[in-house]
Design an enzyme around this catalytic site. Structure first.
Site, PDB file in Angstrom:
ATOM      1  N   ASP A 205      30.347 -38.252  98.634  1.00 54.34           N
ATOM      2  CA  ASP A 205      28.971 -37.433  98.460  1.00 54.34           C
ATOM      3  C   ASP A 205      28.999 -36.212  99.468  1.00 54.34           C
ATOM      4  O   ASP A 205      29.813 -35.904 100.102  1.00 54.34           O
ATOM      5  CB  ASP A 205      27.823 -38.260  98.690  1.00 54.34           C
ATOM      6  CG  ASP A 205      26.534 -37.975  97.639  1.00 54.34           C
ATOM      7  OD1 ASP A 205      26.304 -36.822  97.592  1.00 54.34           O
ATOM      8  OD2 ASP A 205      25.912 -39.110  97.197  1.00 54.34           O
ATOM      9  N   GLY A 229      32.449 -33.994 100.037  1.00 59.35           N
ATOM     10  CA  GLY A 229      32.607 -33.016  98.974  1.00 59.35           C
ATOM     11  C   GLY A 229      31.942 -32.841  97.692  1.00 59.35           C
ATOM     12  O   GLY A 229      30.923 -33.210  97.751  1.00 59.35           O
ATOM     13  N   ASP A 230      32.326 -32.080  96.882  1.00 58.52           N
ATOM     14  CA  ASP A 230      31.814 -31.525  95.533  1.00 58.52           C
ATOM     15  C   ASP A 230      32.395 -32.372  94.502  1.00 58.52           C
ATOM     16  O   ASP A 230      33.364 -31.817  93.940  1.00 58.52           O
ATOM     17  CB  ASP A 230      31.473 -30.230  95.477  1.00 58.52           C
ATOM     18  CG  ASP A 230      30.923 -29.782  94.068  1.00 58.52           C
ATOM     19  OD1 ASP A 230      30.551 -30.726  93.482  1.00 58.52           O
ATOM     20  OD2 ASP A 230      30.949 -28.452  93.831  1.00 58.52           O
ATOM     21  N   PHE A 231      31.770 -33.110  93.867  1.00 60.19           N
ATOM     22  CA  PHE A 231      32.652 -33.959  92.684  1.00 60.19           C
ATOM     23  C   PHE A 231      32.602 -33.034  91.533  1.00 60.19           C
ATOM     24  O   PHE A 231      33.501 -33.460  90.883  1.00 60.19           O
ATOM     25  CB  PHE A 231      31.837 -35.161  92.245  1.00 60.19           C
ATOM     26  CG  PHE A 231      30.255 -34.967  91.687  1.00 60.19           C
ATOM     27  CD1 PHE A 231      29.723 -34.281  91.095  1.00 60.19           C
ATOM     28  CD2 PHE A 231      29.346 -35.986  92.484  1.00 60.19           C
ATOM     29  CE1 PHE A 231      28.474 -34.093  90.556  1.00 60.19           C
ATOM     30  CE2 PHE A 231      28.073 -35.963  91.971  1.00 60.19           C
ATOM     31  CZ  PHE A 231      27.674 -35.148  91.065  1.00 60.19           C
ATOM     32  N   HIS A 248      24.156 -39.136  83.743  1.00 63.66           N
ATOM     33  CA  HIS A 248      22.712 -38.793  83.202  1.00 63.66           C
ATOM     34  C   HIS A 248      22.017 -37.561  83.746  1.00 63.66           C
ATOM     35  O   HIS A 248      21.349 -37.114  83.017  1.00 63.66           O
ATOM     36  CB  HIS A 248      21.887 -39.981  82.930  1.00 63.66           C
ATOM     37  CG  HIS A 248      21.075 -40.403  84.021  1.00 63.66           C
ATOM     38  ND1 HIS A 248      20.032 -41.199  84.332  1.00 63.66           N
ATOM     39  CD2 HIS A 248      21.521 -40.039  85.600  1.00 63.66           C
ATOM     40  CE1 HIS A 248      19.771 -41.296  85.420  1.00 63.66           C
ATOM     41  NE2 HIS A 248      20.558 -40.519  86.530  1.00 63.66           N
TER      42      HIS A 248
END
Length: 339
Positions: A205, A229-231, A248
């Site tokens: 995250d 990090g950035d998913f 969602h």
């Protein structure tokens, strides 16, 4: 009065009653905000007594509790005292499974105000959040500490009641490395590691989110790590990817980017476990149908059907292998590499 008029009056009464329904969650939020349930652990109290301990107006508090009592969260006795019922116990901050923070998140102005402007969504097909707050939800979230704190506490509270049954239902292979993508404070990963002693876990995250993680417990020593990090850019290597209440939040294009990142980093024989509400193809009530409108009004995502997931997975070089019920409103949608 003929039958047509009678049915018309019944319809009118029903619709008016439904339109007034928004006042119940408003009352629920008010009770949660002042922490009234915390002051009923030792037995019934009058509105006057509760008003003194909560710093509220006695008459107004009585009116709020009277409405909440109609649905069984509180109960008023013949002496005008209110008690907290078994059904309402989770409103206590220190309840074994408390959802007070979840109530405050769900009814926060970032959710409440866009819901009141839902007509905007029908007119232009976009979220109502931007016109109200001046930017998309997650941009506002990133620059507003109050909203971020409410969101993270609320999500943790909402998840605590469902993490264990979901972890028990997840099909984890022995000795797998599980990557909890956007896993917040790690509640689900904590439950999964405790239920499966051979697993290792990675909580993935943003740095400010990971700062509040809950994995540093003696029984899990050496079995977990944190990854920042950035998913939407990449995900860590692993065998199983957990995405609980993540897809969602996002539209299909963004969700596809995330799934492709998981597929790219996945070890041979790996899988993706998307944990979301799966909308059933019927007219029966389902919490996912309600959550779907929250996603529409405040964010850019949506709840999906099994058919939606099948199409989304296929575009990411995955195939939907099964949908596993969990005993909660959420299901596990398993995606494996396409043959």
């Amino acid at each position: 009065m003929n039958d047509c008029e009678t049915e018309g009056r019944r319809s009118a009464a029903l619709i008016v009653e439904e339109a007034l329904g928004f006042l119940y969650p408003a009352a629920l939020r008010a009770a949660a905000a002042v922490g009234v349930a915390d002051h009923l652990t030792d037995g019934p109290r009058t509105p006057g007594e509760l008003a003194k301990t909560t710093g509220t107006d006695a008459a107004s508090l009585h009116r709020v509790l009277r409405l909440l009592a109609t649905r069984g969260l509180f109960e008023e006795d013949a002496e005008g005292r209110f008690r907290l019922t078994e059904a309402g116990d989770a409103l206590r901050t220190d309840a074994p499974v408390s959802v007070r923070s979840a109530v405050l998140m769900i009814t926060d102005r970032t959710m409440w105000l866009p819901a009141g402007e839902m007509t905007r969504c029908l007119e232009d097909g976009a979220s109502a959040f931007g016109p109200i707050f001046g930017m998309p939800f997650f941009e506002y979230f990133a620059q507003d500490a109050r909203t971020a704190e409410i969101f993270h506490k609320g999500m943790a509270s909402m998840s605590d009641a469902e993490n264990q049954p979901i972890a028990d239902a997840c099909p984890f292979p022995e000795r797998a490395t599980v990557v909890d993508v956007g896993g917040g404070h790690g509640g689900l990963l904590l439950s999964a590691l405790r239920a499966n002693p051979s697993l290792k876990g990675i909580l993935y995250d943003r740095p400010h989110v990971l700062a509040g993680h809950r994995l540093d417990t003696p029984d899990l020593t050496g079995r977990w790590s944190l990854a920042e990090g950035d998913f939407f850019t990449s995900t860590p290597p692993g065998d199983v990817y957990l995405l609980k209440r993540i897809l969602h939040d996002w539209d299909d294009a963004q969700s596809l980017t995330l799934l492709r990142n998981c597929r790219r980093a996945m070890a041979p024989g790996g899988r993706v476990l998307v944990i979301d509400a799966v909308i059933p193809p019927d007219n029966a009530p389902h919490q996912g149908k309600t959550l779907d409108l929250m996603m529409m009004a405040s964010l850019v995502g949506r709840e999906r059907t099994a058919a939606d997931f099948t199409q989304l997975f296929a575009a990411a070089d995955l195939q939907l292998s099964r949908v596993i019920p969990t005993g909660t409103v959420l299901s596990i949608v398993e995606g494996v590499p396409s043959a």
